[in-house]
Scaffold this motif. Structure first.
Motif, short mmCIF file in Angstrom:
data_model
loop_
_atom_site.label_atom_id
_atom_site.label_comp_id
_atom_site.label_asym_id
_atom_site.label_seq_id
_atom_site.Cartn_x
_atom_site.Cartn_y
_atom_site.Cartn_z
N ILE A 94 52.12 -16.45 11.16
CA ILE A 94 53.21 -17.41 11.06
C ILE A 94 53.88 -17.68 12.41
O ILE A 94 54.30 -18.80 12.68
CB ILE A 94 54.24 -16.98 9.98
N PHE A 95 53.98 -16.66 13.29
CA PHE A 95 54.63 -16.89 14.58
C PHE A 95 53.83 -17.88 15.43
O PHE A 95 54.41 -18.67 16.19
CB PHE A 95 54.90 -15.58 15.33
N LEU A 96 52.51 -17.90 15.30
CA LEU A 96 51.70 -18.88 16.02
C LEU A 96 51.82 -20.26 15.40
O LEU A 96 51.86 -21.27 16.10
CB LEU A 96 50.24 -18.45 16.07
N ILE A 97 51.87 -20.30 14.09
CA ILE A 97 52.05 -21.59 13.39
C ILE A 97 53.38 -22.21 13.82
O ILE A 97 53.45 -23.41 14.10
CB ILE A 97 51.98 -21.40 11.87
N GLU A 98 54.42 -21.38 13.88
CA GLU A 98 55.73 -21.88 14.32
C GLU A 98 55.64 -22.47 15.73
O GLU A 98 56.15 -23.56 15.99
CB GLU A 98 56.76 -20.76 14.29
#
Length: 77
Positions: free
Chosen positions: A32-36
């Motif tokens: 999720i941190f990369l998607i963000e």
């Protein structure tokens, strides 16, 4: 564009677009941190394009107003 072609309402196009993005996110396998990070980067690009479009639309509108004013002035003299 074909005048007889039925166009999908923008609300439906928006919904389908959103669903495709969510599906891509869910199936990406990315944390999720990369998607963000990716989405923020995309949003920065979208915002820049939006600002540019507004500037272009404003310039074209002002040119049309000036052209109309000049045409009205010519017709009144």
């Amino acid at each position: 564009m074909d005048e007889n072609k039925i166009q999908k309402p923008i609300s439906m196009v928006k919904q389908e677009f959103s669903e495709k993005i969510v599906d891509m996110i869910n199936n990406s396998g990315l944390p999720i941190f990369l998607i963000e990070y990716v989405l923020k980067d995309i949003m920065n690009g979208v915002h820049a394009a939006s600002v540019q479009q507004l500037e272009t639309d404003t310039r074209i509108y002002q040119e049309q107003l000036e052209k109309s004013k000049n045409q009205t002035d010519k017709n009144n003299h």
